[in-house]
Design a protein around this motif. Structure first.
Motif, short mmCIF file in Angstrom:
data_model
loop_
_atom_site.label_atom_id
_atom_site.label_comp_id
_atom_site.label_asym_id
_atom_site.label_seq_id
_atom_site.Cartn_x
_atom_site.Cartn_y
_atom_site.Cartn_z
N ALA A 1 -7.06 -7.84 -7.96
CA ALA A 1 -6.60 -6.48 -7.66
C ALA A 1 -7.59 -5.75 -6.76
O ALA A 1 -7.19 -4.95 -5.90
CB ALA A 1 -6.40 -5.70 -8.96
N GLY A 2 -8.88 -6.04 -6.91
CA GLY A 2 -9.88 -5.45 -6.03
C GLY A 2 -9.69 -5.89 -4.59
O GLY A 2 -9.79 -5.08 -3.65
N LEU B 1 -1.61 -8.72 -15.13
CA LEU B 1 -1.74 -9.30 -16.46
C LEU B 1 -0.39 -9.55 -17.10
O LEU B 1 -0.22 -10.48 -17.89
CB LEU B 1 -2.58 -8.38 -17.34
CG LEU B 1 -4.08 -8.33 -17.02
CD1 LEU B 1 -4.77 -7.24 -17.82
CD2 LEU B 1 -4.73 -9.68 -17.32
N VAL B 2 0.61 -8.72 -16.75
CA VAL B 2 1.93 -8.87 -17.35
C VAL B 2 2.77 -9.89 -16.57
O VAL B 2 3.35 -10.81 -17.14
CB VAL B 2 2.65 -7.50 -17.40
CG1 VAL B 2 4.09 -7.68 -17.90
CG2 VAL B 2 1.90 -6.55 -18.30
N ARG B 3 2.81 -9.76 -15.23
CA ARG B 3 3.71 -10.57 -14.42
C ARG B 3 3.03 -11.78 -13.78
O ARG B 3 3.72 -12.70 -13.32
CB ARG B 3 4.34 -9.70 -13.33
CG ARG B 3 5.22 -8.58 -13.87
CD ARG B 3 5.83 -7.78 -12.73
NE ARG B 3 6.55 -8.65 -11.80
CZ ARG B 3 7.14 -8.20 -10.69
NH1 ARG B 3 7.08 -6.91 -10.39
NH2 ARG B 3 7.76 -9.03 -9.90
N GLU B 4 1.73 -11.78 -13.69
CA GLU B 4 0.91 -12.85 -13.10
C GLU B 4 1.04 -12.97 -11.59
O GLU B 4 0.10 -13.37 -10.92
CB GLU B 4 1.21 -14.21 -13.75
CG GLU B 4 0.76 -14.31 -15.19
CD GLU B 4 0.87 -15.73 -15.72
OE1 GLU B 4 1.64 -16.53 -15.13
OE2 GLU B 4 0.19 -16.04 -16.71
N THR B 5 2.19 -12.68 -11.02
CA THR B 5 2.39 -12.74 -9.57
C THR B 5 3.19 -11.52 -9.13
O THR B 5 4.28 -11.26 -9.67
CB THR B 5 3.13 -14.01 -9.15
OG1 THR B 5 2.39 -15.16 -9.58
CG2 THR B 5 3.30 -14.07 -7.64
N ILE B 6 2.65 -10.77 -8.18
CA ILE B 6 3.36 -9.61 -7.64
C ILE B 6 3.36 -9.70 -6.13
O ILE B 6 2.42 -10.24 -5.52
CB ILE B 6 2.74 -8.28 -8.11
CG1 ILE B 6 1.27 -8.21 -7.71
CG2 ILE B 6 2.91 -8.08 -9.60
CD1 ILE B 6 0.62 -6.90 -8.06
N VAL C 1 3.83 -3.92 -4.91
CA VAL C 1 2.67 -3.07 -4.67
C VAL C 1 3.10 -1.73 -4.08
O VAL C 1 2.56 -0.66 -4.44
CB VAL C 1 1.67 -3.78 -3.73
CG1 VAL C 1 0.47 -2.90 -3.45
CG2 VAL C 1 1.22 -5.10 -4.34
N GLU C 2 4.10 -1.74 -3.19
CA GLU C 2 4.59 -0.48 -2.62
C GLU C 2 5.19 0.42 -3.68
O GLU C 2 5.02 1.64 -3.65
CB GLU C 2 5.62 -0.79 -1.53
CG GLU C 2 5.02 -1.41 -0.27
CD GLU C 2 6.07 -1.72 0.78
OE1 GLU C 2 7.28 -1.69 0.43
OE2 GLU C 2 5.70 -2.02 1.92
N ARG C 3 5.90 -0.16 -4.66
CA ARG C 3 6.48 0.66 -5.72
C ARG C 3 5.41 1.20 -6.68
O ARG C 3 5.57 2.27 -7.26
CB ARG C 3 7.51 -0.16 -6.51
CG ARG C 3 8.79 -0.43 -5.73
CD ARG C 3 9.91 -0.87 -6.65
NE ARG C 3 9.59 -2.09 -7.37
CZ ARG C 3 9.91 -3.30 -6.94
NH1 ARG C 3 10.53 -3.44 -5.77
NH2 ARG C 3 9.59 -4.37 -7.64
N LEU C 4 4.32 0.46 -6.82
CA LEU C 4 3.27 0.89 -7.75
C LEU C 4 2.38 1.97 -7.15
O LEU C 4 2.12 3.00 -7.79
CB LEU C 4 2.42 -0.31 -8.16
CG LEU C 4 3.00 -1.25 -9.22
CD1 LEU C 4 2.11 -2.47 -9.38
CD2 LEU C 4 3.15 -0.54 -10.56
N ILE C 5 1.88 1.76 -5.94
CA ILE C 5 0.87 2.66 -5.39
C ILE C 5 1.29 3.29 -4.07
O ILE C 5 0.50 4.00 -3.44
CB ILE C 5 -0.47 1.91 -5.19
CG1 ILE C 5 -0.31 0.76 -4.20
CG2 ILE C 5 -1.00 1.40 -6.51
CD1 ILE C 5 -1.60 0.01 -3.91
N LEU D 1 -6.22 0.72 -8.71
CA LEU D 1 -6.80 -0.57 -9.11
C LEU D 1 -6.37 -0.95 -10.52
O LEU D 1 -5.98 -2.10 -10.78
CB LEU D 1 -8.33 -0.49 -9.02
CG LEU D 1 -9.11 -1.72 -9.50
CD1 LEU D 1 -8.84 -2.92 -8.60
CD2 LEU D 1 -10.60 -1.42 -9.53
N THR D 2 -6.39 0.02 -11.44
CA THR D 2 -6.01 -0.26 -12.83
C THR D 2 -4.53 -0.59 -12.93
O THR D 2 -4.13 -1.51 -13.66
CB THR D 2 -6.35 0.95 -13.71
OG1 THR D 2 -7.73 1.28 -13.53
CG2 THR D 2 -6.09 0.64 -15.17
N LEU D 3 -3.69 0.14 -12.20
CA LEU D 3 -2.25 -0.12 -12.24
C LEU D 3 -1.94 -1.54 -11.76
O LEU D 3 -1.17 -2.27 -12.39
CB LEU D 3 -1.51 0.89 -11.35
CG LEU D 3 -1.24 2.28 -11.94
CD1 LEU D 3 -0.57 3.16 -10.89
CD2 LEU D 3 -0.34 2.18 -13.17
#
Length: 663
Positions: free
Chosen positions: A457-458, A613-618, A623-627, A605-607
């Motif tokens: 994620a970093g 951790l939940v989906r393993e692959t994104i 990423v656009e929907r999250l941040i 970063l936390t999101l």
């Protein structure tokens, strides 16, 4: 016809000499191995000989159940012994007789021998000796005879019959075993089967056109190039292009590898070069293709011990003479391929030998699309396969990588019992090529999984908010390959020149994983090994290769013409110390930027880490929907564009009008 008769007579002479040598060896062996005349007898005759006191010694060979009887010198004067001696040893002087007989067992012989001695005078008793011996000489004789026969069969008969094998190598060492394609066995690959490489195909098409219509080029006095050198990374299609030349040209095509000239025997390589050009002249006009020519064309005088005669240099000298010496090779065109042009001898690359060097690089996006279409013709594809998208997601792939991707996608679809190959299968194939095989059975602890999630994620957050970072495609924490516990895939731009701020952003993005570990956990791990190797090499290149450091200056210590190993630095110890300081300063600055950026974007970063951790692959859309979408900063407006710079009338005429040719 005369050449065949000459070879046949040479074969007959070699065969006769070999047969005579076999007979001479057998005669000498039998003569020197047979120093005794052995006569088999019965036990009754042995008893009579003992009672007549004709026996000198008795030897029991226990492991062979055999008894040897030697006669006294006085007994040889008897008439019946003289007859046996003359019959057995007429061909050999000072021979002696040895009588033998078989026994059922040692105990029975011992009992019978004691009974015989009981009938004799006690003073005439001689007793017997016991010993063990190796196999009889007859077995050795037959073994030697069989060995010589096998040698004769494999080294003489097969060589004479024209069959492949050790015999052919023995009597045809100078002959080069090259593959010749002519009217009988033509190659079916054409230029239509070669996707991309437009400029390279134009270069070699001229060779084919010249062989078909030479008057088109010679009408104005031009000469066709004698040699074309195909240069490029592995897997870019150099050999495939040469096969296409063979398929298009209606002339003989001789194909071989550079290692075919290399031999441990002195002079064999040069003889094979001469044999190659002799065959080519007989079949002219023709094309010679030498794959991996660096095996024989390395620069001379490099890393050789003084006084050592390098056989490879002799082979190269012969190749240079044949390509452009006093002898003319009209109608013979050479095409060679290598992925290491820097190690080739400079005399091999000059005009007159290899007049043209055709560079075949990794395909761009247009060529990748054409290559994927070519290799996916035989696949049962889903209706809505986006070939253009696959070409965009495979930057840096060679033609061999793309062919492997199509094949892996078909295998993955078959493994999942699909009726068609889907985009998901292609994406899985790309992941396998880039990241390695997915390790579903690799069990990692929850703490390690959390550490990997924040590390990846970093990388993703640093690349998402840096101006010159490559666009993100996907982030995964699924273990792949040998040691990779996760990876982030980006989409590099199709560019050839990089500016300093672009390289610094790339270093900062690579350090985002370690920076995230230190911010979240307060300590770092070994997971950043690959990142550190990459950025260290890049930072040293910024300072020592590209001349982008103000303290070191506009200097480059990289020698692209270097062909041998050197243990000296082209700079002083003081400069070396300065280089180390500047490289460390660059990496420290980039690490500080990465930490500051991630502390500012700690929420994002936390999101992203929790989603991993939940989906393993994104993917990028997740990423656009999250941040939110990635915002690219606008260019600096203080610098006016080139179109707005005022020009005088004379400058406009020079800059924008068509120039006139001066005669």
């Amino acid at each position: 016809m005369k050449q065949k008769e000459k070879k046949f007579s040479q074969y007959n002479a070699a065969q006769s000499i070999f047969v005579l040598a076999i007979l001479a060896i057998l005669g000498l062996f039998f003569y020197y191995s047979r120093d005794q005349n052995v006569i088999p007898i019965s036990e009754k005759r042995f008893e009579k000989m003992m009672l007549d006191q004709d026996v000198k010694s008795v030897t029991l060979i226990t492991n062979q159940h055999l008894v040897e009887v030697a006669l006294r010198e006085g007994a040889l004067a008897k008439e019946h012994y003289q007859k046996e001696l003359k019959a057995r040893a007429a061909w050999k002087s000072n021979s002696r007789l040895v009588y033998t007989f078989r026994i059922p067992s040692v105990k029975i012989f011992d009992k019978n021998f004691k009974e015989i001695e009981s009938k004799m005078d006690p003073q005439a008793r001689i007793g017997y000796m016991s010993e063990e011996r190796s196999e009889p000489a007859s077995f050795i004789n037959w073994s030697l005879l069989l060995t010589l026969f096998l040698i004769y069969w494999f080294f003489i008969r097969k060589a004479g019959n024209g069959m492949a094998g050790p015999g052919a190598q023995l009597f045809n060492m100078n002959t080069l075993k090259a593959t010749i394609f002519d009217k009988d066995n033509q190659i079916k690959v054409t230029f239509q089967d070669v996707a991309g490489m437009k400029e390279a195909k134009e270069e070699v098409k001229e060779i084919v056109d010249f062989l078909k219509t030479p008057e088109k080029f010679t009408l104005l006095g031009g000469k066709i190039p004698k040699g074309i050198l195909l240069v490029g990374p592995p897997g870019t299609g150099k050999t495939l292009l040469a096969k296409a030349v063979a398929g298009e040209a209606n002339v003989p095509f001789i194909s071989l590898s550079g290692s075919d000239f290399v031999e441990m025997f002195v002079g064999i390589g040069a003889a094979r070069v001469r044999d190659l050009f002799k065959k080519a002249k007989e079949k002219a006009p023709c094309i010679i293709f030498i794959d991996e020519i660096d095996a024989v064309g390395r620069a001379r005088g490099k890393a050789n011990m003084p006084g050592v005669n390098d056989e490879r240099e002799n082979t190269l000298n012969s190749l240079l003479v044949e390509m452009d010496g006093f002898s003319t090779n009209s109608g013979v065109i050479i095409i060679a391929a290598t992925n290491r042009p820097e190690v080739l001898d400079i005399a091999l690359l000059r005009p007159g030998r290899f007049d043209r060097q055709v560079s075949i690089d990794n395909p761009d996006i247009v060529d990748r699309e054409a290559i994927i279409k070519c290799h996916s013709k035989g696949l049962k594809l889903e209706r809505h396969i986006r070939i253009r998208q696959l070409a965009e997601q495979t930057p840096g792939f060679s033609g061999a990588d793309l062919a492997n991707m199509c094949n892996e996608a078909a295998l993955i679809a078959a493994r999942k019992n699909r009726r068609f190959v889907t985009m998901t299968d292609f994406h899985s194939a790309v992941d396998r090529i880039v990241g390695g095989l997915e390790k579903k059975n690799k069990l990692i602890s929850p703490e390690e999984k959390k550490l990997v999630a924040y590390h990846e994620a970093g990388h993703a957050i640093a690349g998402w908010f840096l101006e010159h970072a490559h666009p993100l495609v996907k982030v995964s924490i699924v273990p792949r390959g040998i040691a990779a516990l996760g990876y982030a895939q980006y989409l590099p731009k199709e560019q050839f020149i990089y500016q300093e701020d672009q390289l610094l952003d790339e270093i900062t993005m690579a350090l985002g994983g370690r920076a995230a570990e230190e911010i979240i956990f307060g300590k770092i791990s070994t997971g950043a090994l690959n990142d550190l190797e990459r950025i260290t090499k890049l930072a040293y290149s910024i300072v020592t290769v590209y001349g982008m450091n103000p303290r070191v200056g506009h200097l480059s210590f990289h020698n692209s013409k270097q062909t041998d190993y050197t243990f000296t630095k082209p700079y002083s110890e003081k400069t070396s110390y300065t280089i180390d300081e500047e490289v460390k300063a660059i990496i420290d600055l980039a690490y500080g930027r990465a930490k500051a950026l991630l502390k500012e974007k700690i929420h994002e970063l936390t999101l992203l880490a929790k989603a991993l951790l939940v989906r393993e692959t994104i993917f990028k859309s997740d990423v656009e929907r999250l941040i939110g979408k990635r915002l690219i900063p606008e260019p600096n407006k203080d610098t006016p564009p080139i179109e707005d710079i005022p020009l005088t009338t004379e400058q406009e005429e020079i800059a924008y009008k068509e120039p006139t040719e001066e005669i």
